[in-house]
Design a protein around this motif. Structure first.
Motif, PDB file in Angstrom:
ATOM      1  N   PHE A  20       0.849  -1.184   0.000  1.00 32.17           N
ATOM      2  CA  PHE A  20       0.000   0.000   0.000  1.00 32.17           C
ATOM      3  C   PHE A  20       0.885   1.233   0.000  1.00 32.17           C
ATOM      4  O   PHE A  20       1.682   1.432   0.924  1.00 32.17           O
ATOM      5  CB  PHE A  20      -0.917  -0.011   1.233  1.00 32.17           C
ATOM      6  CG  PHE A  20      -1.659  -1.309   1.390  1.00 32.17           C
ATOM      7  CD1 PHE A  20      -2.733  -1.620   0.570  1.00 32.17           C
ATOM      8  CD2 PHE A  20      -1.253  -2.245   2.335  1.00 32.17           C
ATOM      9  CE1 PHE A  20      -3.400  -2.822   0.705  1.00 32.17           C
ATOM     10  CE2 PHE A  20      -1.923  -3.443   2.480  1.00 32.17           C
ATOM     11  CZ  PHE A  20      -2.994  -3.746   1.666  1.00 32.17           C
ATOM     12  N   ASP A  21       0.755   2.039  -1.058  1.00 31.70           N
ATOM     13  CA  ASP A  21       1.565   3.253  -1.171  1.00 31.70           C
ATOM     14  C   ASP A  21       1.258   4.187  -0.010  1.00 31.70           C
ATOM     15  O   ASP A  21       0.167   4.174   0.562  1.00 31.70           O
ATOM     16  CB  ASP A  21       1.267   3.976  -2.497  1.00 31.70           C
ATOM     17  CG  ASP A  21       1.685   3.116  -3.691  1.00 31.70           C
ATOM     18  OD1 ASP A  21       2.563   2.264  -3.498  1.00 31.70           O
ATOM     19  OD2 ASP A  21       1.106   3.300  -4.775  1.00 31.70           O
ATOM     20  N   HIS A  22       2.229   5.043   0.303  1.00 32.62           N
ATOM     21  CA  HIS A  22       2.077   5.932   1.455  1.00 32.62           C
ATOM     22  C   HIS A  22       0.856   6.838   1.326  1.00 32.62           C
ATOM     23  O   HIS A  22       0.157   7.108   2.295  1.00 32.62           O
ATOM     24  CB  HIS A  22       3.348   6.783   1.642  1.00 32.62           C
ATOM     25  CG  HIS A  22       4.431   6.046   2.357  1.00 32.62           C
ATOM     26  ND1 HIS A  22       4.531   6.036   3.718  1.00 32.62           N
ATOM     27  CD2 HIS A  22       5.444   5.272   1.893  1.00 32.62           C
ATOM     28  CE1 HIS A  22       5.572   5.304   4.081  1.00 32.62           C
ATOM     29  NE2 HIS A  22       6.153   4.827   2.988  1.00 32.62           N
ATOM     30  N   GLN A  23       0.587   7.320   0.100  1.00 25.91           N
ATOM     31  CA  GLN A  23      -0.564   8.192  -0.053  1.00 25.91           C
ATOM     32  C   GLN A  23      -1.877   7.411   0.030  1.00 25.91           C
ATOM     33  O   GLN A  23      -2.944   8.007   0.133  1.00 25.91           O
ATOM     34  CB  GLN A  23      -0.500   8.953  -1.388  1.00 25.91           C
ATOM     35  CG  GLN A  23      -0.534   8.074  -2.633  1.00 25.91           C
ATOM     36  CD  GLN A  23       0.872   7.712  -3.108  1.00 25.91           C
ATOM     37  OE1 GLN A  23       1.802   7.688  -2.296  1.00 25.91           O
ATOM     38  NE2 GLN A  23       1.033   7.482  -4.397  1.00 25.91           N
ATOM     39  N   GLU A  24      -1.774   6.073  -0.018  1.00 26.21           N
ATOM     40  CA  GLU A  24      -2.981   5.249   0.034  1.00 26.21           C
ATOM     41  C   GLU A  24      -3.178   4.613   1.405  1.00 26.21           C
ATOM     42  O   GLU A  24      -4.201   3.983   1.656  1.00 26.21           O
ATOM     43  CB  GLU A  24      -2.900   4.135  -1.021  1.00 26.21           C
ATOM     44  CG  GLU A  24      -2.782   4.656  -2.440  1.00 26.21           C
ATOM     45  CD  GLU A  24      -2.424   3.549  -3.430  1.00 26.21           C
ATOM     46  OE1 GLU A  24      -2.792   3.675  -4.599  1.00 26.21           O
ATOM     47  OE2 GLU A  24      -1.785   2.566  -3.005  1.00 26.21           O
ATOM     48  N   ILE A  25      -2.204   4.743   2.277  1.00 24.41           N
ATOM     49  CA  ILE A  25      -2.265   4.047   3.564  1.00 24.41           C
ATOM     50  C   ILE A  25      -3.430   4.536   4.400  1.00 24.41           C
ATOM     51  O   ILE A  25      -4.207   3.774   4.963  1.00 24.41           O
ATOM     52  CB  ILE A  25      -0.936   4.213   4.331  1.00 24.41           C
ATOM     53  CG1 ILE A  25       0.152   3.380   3.654  1.00 24.41           C
ATOM     54  CG2 ILE A  25      -1.086   3.772   5.770  1.00 24.41           C
ATOM     55  CD1 ILE A  25       1.507   3.534   4.320  1.00 24.41           C
ATOM     56  N   ASP A  26      -3.565   5.860   4.507  1.00 21.98           N
ATOM     57  CA  ASP A  26      -4.596   6.446   5.356  1.00 21.98           C
ATOM     58  C   ASP A  26      -5.869   6.596   4.547  1.00 21.98           C
ATOM     59  O   ASP A  26      -6.026   7.541   3.774  1.00 21.98           O
ATOM     60  CB  ASP A  26      -4.117   7.794   5.891  1.00 21.98           C
ATOM     61  CG  ASP A  26      -5.012   8.315   6.995  1.00 21.98           C
ATOM     62  OD1 ASP A  26      -6.016   7.640   7.307  1.00 21.98           O
ATOM     63  OD2 ASP A  26      -4.706   9.383   7.544  1.00 21.98           O
ATOM     64  N   GLY A  27      -6.792   5.679   4.685  1.00 24.50           N
ATOM     65  CA  GLY A  27      -8.022   5.735   3.923  1.00 24.50           C
ATOM     66  C   GLY A  27      -8.718   4.396   3.939  1.00 24.50           C
ATOM     67  O   GLY A  27      -8.386   3.496   4.702  1.00 24.50           O
ATOM     68  N   LEU A  28      -9.719   4.259   3.078  1.00 20.25           N
ATOM     69  CA  LEU A  28     -10.529   3.058   3.013  1.00 20.25           C
ATOM     70  C   LEU A  28     -10.016   2.128   1.915  1.00 20.25           C
ATOM     71  O   LEU A  28      -9.889   2.530   0.759  1.00 20.25           O
ATOM     72  CB  LEU A  28     -11.990   3.418   2.760  1.00 20.25           C
ATOM     73  CG  LEU A  28     -12.963   2.251   2.557  1.00 20.25           C
ATOM     74  CD1 LEU A  28     -12.990   1.346   3.780  1.00 20.25           C
ATOM     75  CD2 LEU A  28     -14.366   2.773   2.232  1.00 20.25           C
ATOM     76  N   VAL A  29      -9.723   0.881   2.290  1.00 19.00           N
ATOM     77  CA  VAL A  29      -9.309  -0.153   1.351  1.00 19.00           C
ATOM     78  C   VAL A  29     -10.412  -1.207   1.338  1.00 19.00           C
ATOM     79  O   VAL A  29     -10.745  -1.762   2.383  1.00 19.00           O
ATOM     80  CB  VAL A  29      -7.967  -0.790   1.754  1.00 19.00           C
ATOM     81  CG1 VAL A  29      -7.575  -1.886   0.757  1.00 19.00           C
ATOM     82  CG2 VAL A  29      -6.878   0.262   1.860  1.00 19.00           C
ATOM     83  N   VAL A  30     -11.011  -1.436   0.174  1.00 25.39           N
ATOM     84  CA  VAL A  30     -12.116  -2.388   0.085  1.00 25.39           C
ATOM     85  C   VAL A  30     -11.674  -3.640  -0.652  1.00 25.39           C
ATOM     86  O   VAL A  30     -10.812  -3.588  -1.531  1.00 25.39           O
ATOM     87  CB  VAL A  30     -13.352  -1.767  -0.602  1.00 25.39           C
ATOM     88  CG1 VAL A  30     -13.887  -0.605   0.206  1.00 25.39           C
ATOM     89  CG2 VAL A  30     -13.028  -1.338  -2.015  1.00 25.39           C
ATOM     90  N   MET A  31     -12.274  -4.766  -0.264  1.00 25.74           N
ATOM     91  CA  MET A  31     -12.043  -6.044  -0.931  1.00 25.74           C
ATOM     92  C   MET A  31     -13.390  -6.661  -1.241  1.00 25.74           C
ATOM     93  O   MET A  31     -14.252  -6.774  -0.363  1.00 25.74           O
ATOM     94  CB  MET A  31     -11.230  -6.989  -0.045  1.00 25.74           C
ATOM     95  CG  MET A  31      -9.802  -6.542   0.151  1.00 25.74           C
ATOM     96  SD  MET A  31      -8.795  -7.786   1.003  1.00 25.74           S
ATOM     97  CE  MET A  31      -7.194  -6.976   0.979  1.00 25.74           C
ATOM     98  N   THR A  32     -13.556  -7.032  -2.504  1.00 23.33           N
ATOM     99  CA  THR A  32     -14.821  -7.615  -2.934  1.00 23.33           C
ATOM    100  C   THR A  32     -14.535  -8.895  -3.705  1.00 23.33           C
ATOM    101  O   THR A  32     -13.398  -9.214  -4.030  1.00 23.33           O
ATOM    102  CB  THR A  32     -15.597  -6.630  -3.829  1.00 23.33           C
ATOM    103  OG1 THR A  32     -14.816  -6.364  -5.014  1.00 23.33           O
ATOM    104  CG2 THR A  32     -15.861  -5.323  -3.108  1.00 23.33           C
ATOM    105  N   GLY A  33     -15.573  -9.614  -4.005  1.00 24.04           N
ATOM    106  CA  GLY A  33     -15.434 -10.848  -4.765  1.00 24.04           C
ATOM    107  C   GLY A  33     -16.665 -11.712  -4.615  1.00 24.04           C
ATOM    108  O   GLY A  33     -17.513 -11.489  -3.731  1.00 24.04           O
ATOM    109  N   GLU A  34     -16.772 -12.683  -5.485  1.00 23.03           N
ATOM    110  CA  GLU A  34     -17.899 -13.602  -5.435  1.00 23.03           C
ATOM    111  C   GLU A  34     -17.907 -14.363  -4.112  1.00 23.03           C
ATOM    112  O   GLU A  34     -16.857 -14.565  -3.481  1.00 23.03           O
ATOM    113  CB  GLU A  34     -17.811 -14.603  -6.595  1.00 23.03           C
ATOM    114  CG  GLU A  34     -18.004 -13.998  -7.970  1.00 23.03           C
ATOM    115  CD  GLU A  34     -19.471 -13.777  -8.298  1.00 23.03           C
ATOM    116  OE1 GLU A  34     -20.322 -14.008  -7.418  1.00 23.03           O
ATOM    117  OE2 GLU A  34     -19.753 -13.360  -9.439  1.00 23.03           O
TER     118      GLU A  34
END
Length: 564
Positions: A20-34
Motif C-alpha cells: 500500500f503506497d504511502h498516499q494510500e495508507i490512510d483511507g478506506l481499502v475495500v475487498m470484494t469478490g464472489e
C-alpha cells in the motif's frame, strides 16, 4: 498502519504480495469478490498475525508450511506499543514486521522484527496495531456478559477494574483463611487432645534417626551368637597356635638369613612385620570372641523396640526421621492452637481492612461506569442516527444490586445489559430479543466507531459488516465507514457496492483453476475494472447499460465525497 502484507501457501492462496503506497495508507481499502472466492482467507491471514490458534489444515495441500508477514508503520507517540517493543527487546523503530510460520504439523513460530516471539507477545503487540470486526463480533453483542467489558473499554475503566480484581482476590484469600481457622477453632479441643497424645507418644519413646537400622544389626548378631562364638573360637585357635607357631619359626629363619646375607634384610623385615600384624589380629579376634554373648533377654528387648518403631513408621512416616519431624510439626501446631484466638482476631482485622478497600474501589468504579453509561447512551444514539435509524433509543440498563459485600464480584457490583429500540414509540428491550441481523451490523459499527475515537489503534478491519443491510441503511453504513477512514486506515471486506465505491483502493478476490489446482488471487483494480466489479455487485449477470451508469455514478459521487 499496515503497509505491506505477504502470504504464502495459506489455504487456496499460493503467493500473495500486497503493498500500500504511502498516499494510500490512510483511507478506506475495500475487498470484494464472489461468494466463496476466498475473501475470508484474507481475514484469516491477518488474524494469524494476532497470535491466535491455527489449524494445520490451513496450510496449502502438499506444502510443508505457510508464511504470513506484515509490515506496519507506527506512531512513536504510542507509548503502550513502544513499551511492549522495548520490553520485548524488539527495538523502538517506527516500522514493525510481524511474521508467522505455520507448519503442516500444526506448530507455529512467531517473529517480531526478525527476533523470535511468543504467541502471547505477538497478540499483545497486534492488539495495539489493528482492530478486527466481523460477524463473530456481532454475535458477541448478544452476549450480556460482553456488555460490561465494552462499557469499561469505552470508559477506559480497565485499570481500575484490574486493580479491583487484584484487591478482591486478596480479600477472598483472607476470607478463606479465616473460614478455615474458624473451622479449626471449632475442632480445636478434639484436635489438641489428639495431637497431644501423638506428640507425647513419640517423645516418650524418644526415637533417634537410624536407630532401627542399628537395632536390626544387633538383633541379627544376637540371633546368631552361638554360631559366631564357634567360628571366632576356631579362628582364634587356628591363628594363635598352628599359624602363629609357623610364623615365629619363619621370622627366626629369615632373621638368620639376613645376618648371613645383607641382601635378604628387607625380606626379613617384611616377614617380621607380618608376624607382628598376625599377633595384632590374634588380639582382635580374642577381643571380638570375648565380646560375644548369648542374651535372650536383650534379644526380646530389641524385638519389642523394633516393633514399637515399626508402629511409629506406619503411623507417622516411612522413616524415623519423618516420625521425629511429625512430632516437631505437631508441637508447632499445638502452640498455634494455643494462640488461635489471637490469630483469628488478627485475621478478622485483615479481612475487614481488605473489605473496606474493595468496597471503596467497587463504589468508585460503579460511579465512573454510571457516568460512562450516560455518555454512551447519548453517543450511541447519535451514531445510530447517522446510520439510518430514525428515532433510535440505546439504553445501558443497570440491574438493581444491593451494594453489600455478599453481592460483590471481582469486576464490581454492576450488572449491565444493553437495551435497544429501533422504532419510535417502542420501549427499549434486550438486544438478544429484538435486534435483526442488519441492526446488529449497524450497532456493532457504531460501537467500533466510538472505540476508534478513543484508542490509538490506527488500522481497523471490517469483515462483511454490511450483512443484512440494504437501501438507505447501506448508504449510511458506507458513509460511516468512509468517515472512520478519514482518521484511520480501514480495510473492509464487503458485498455492498455503496461501500466498495467509496474505497481509496479496491481489491478483487478471485478464485481460479491453474494447472489443475484451485487458487485464490487478489488483484488491484483500475478505474475501468472497478466499474465492472461494481456492475457485477449491483446486478450480477442481469446488468444493463443503466446498471453501468449507476456504477459510474456511485464511483463519481464517492470520489467527490472523498475529496470534499
Amino acid at each position: 498502519m499496515l503497509c505491506e502484507l505477504r502470504v504464502k501457501n495459506l489455504a487456496l492462496i499460493e503467493t500473495l504480495d500486497l503493498t500500500f503506497d504511502h498516499q494510500e495508507i490512510d483511507g478506506l481499502v475495500v475487498m470484494t469478490g464472489e461468494t466463496g472466492a476466498g475473501k475470508s482467507i484474507m481475514l484469516r491471514a491477518i488474524d494469524l498475525l494476532s497470535g491466535r490458534r491455527a489449524s494445520a489444515g490451513w496450510v496449502r495441500s502438499g506444502e510443508e508450511c505457510c508464511e504470513i508477514e506484515a509490515l506496519f508503520e507506527v506512531n512513536r507517540d504510542h507509548r503502550s506499543l513502544m513499551e511492549k517493543l522495548r520490553d520485548g527487546g524488539y527495538g523502538e523503530d517506527k516500522t514493525i514486521i510481524i511474521r508467522r510460520i505455520l507448519s503442516s504439523s500444526g506448530r507455529s513460530r512467531f517473529y517480531v522484527n526478525g527476533s523470535l516471539a511468543t504467541a502471547r507477545m505477538v497478540a499483545e503487540i497486534s492488539s495495539d496495531l489493528l482492530n478486527m470486526a466481523g460477524q463473530h463480533d456481532q454475535q458477541k453483542l448478544l452476549q450480556t456478559q460482553q456488555h460490561l467489558d465494552f462499557l469499561d473499554t469505552v470508559g477506559e475503566h480497565w485499570p481500575g477494574r484490574l486493580k479491583l480484581k487484584k484487591k478482591f482476590d486478596q480479600w477472598r484469600i483472607k476470607q478463606q483463611q479465616l473460614k478455615g481457622m474458624r473451622q479449626r477453632e471449632q475442632e480445636k479441643e478434639q484436635r489438641r487432645d489428639f495431637l497431644d497424645y501423638q506428640v507425647r507418644e513419640i517423645r516418650e519413646a524418644a526415637p533417634e534417626a537410624g536407630e532401627d537400622e542399628l537395632l536390626a544389626a544387633e538383633k541379627k548378631r544376637l540371633k546368631n551368637s552361638q554360631t559366631l562364638m564357634a567360628l571366632s573360637q576356631d579362628s582364634y585357635m587356628l591363628l594363635s597356635h598352628e599359624l602363629m607357631d609357623g610364623l615365629v619359626r619363619l621370622r627366626q629363619n629369615t632373621s638368620q638369613i639376613a645376618t648371613l646375607d645383607a641382601g635378604a634384610a628387607q625380606l626379613s623385615e617384611d616377614i617380621s612385620n607380618y608376624t607382628f600384624l598376625a599377633e595384632d589380629h590374634i588380639n582382635s579376634i580374642r577381643a571380638y570372641k570375648d565380646s560375644l554373648e548369648s542374651d535372650p533377654y536383650r534379644l526380646d528387648q530389641i524385638n519389642e523396640r523394633l516393633d514399637l518403631l515399626s508402629q511409629f513408621k506406619r503411623k507417622y512416616g516411612p522413616t524415623l526421621g519423618d516420625v521425629i519431624l511429625f512430632a516437631e510439626e505437631g508441637e508447632k501446631e499445638l502452640r498455634q492452637l494455643e494462640n488461635m484466638d489471637k490469630e483469628i482476631a488478627a485475621l478478622e482485622g485483615e479481612v475487614a481492612t481488605f473489605e473496606k478497600e474493595v468496597m471503596s474501589l467497587a463504589a468508585e468504579l460503579s460511579m465512573q461506569r454510571r457516568r460512562t453509561g450516560d455518555r454512551l447512551m447519548a453517543d450511541m444514539e447519535k451514531e445510530l442516527v447517522s446510520l439510518a435509524f430514525d428515532k433510535p433509543r440505546f439504553v445501558v440498563h443497570r440491574e438493581a444490586v444491593d451494594q453489600s459485600p455478599g453481592s460483590l464480584r471481582e469486576n464490581g457490583w454492576d450488572r449491565v445489559e444493553f437495551f435497544f429500540s429501533a422504532n419510535q414509540g417502542e420501549s427499549p428491550r434486550p438486544l438478544a430479543k429484538i435486534a435483526s441481523g442488519g441492526e446488529l451490523s449497524r450497532l456493532m459499527l457504531a460501537m467500533k466507531c466510538l472505540l476508534a475515537k478513543k484508542d490509538m489503534v490506527e488500522t481497523v478491519i471490517f469483515d462483511e459488516v454490511d450483512a443484512g443491510i440494504g437501501g438507505e441503511a447501506a448508504e449510511a453504513v458506507a458513509r460511516k465507514i468512509q468517515e472512520l477512514a478519514g482518521h484511520h486506515q480501514v480495510f473492509c471486506i464487503t458485498h455492498l457496492p455503496q461501500i466498495a465505491a467509496r474505497g481509496l483502493l479496491h481489491f478483487q478476490v478471485v478464485k481460479r483453476v491453474s494447472n489443475g489446482r484451485t487458487q485464490t488471487t487478489v488483484e488491484k483494480l483500475s478505474n475501468e475494472m472497478r466499474i465492472a466489479e461494481l456492475v457485477r455487485m449491483l446486478a450480477g449477470d442481469s446488468a444493463t447499460e443503466q446498471t453501468e451508469a449507476w456504477a459510474k455514478e456511485l464511483l463519481a459521487n464517492s470520489k467527490r465525497s472523498i475529496h470534499a
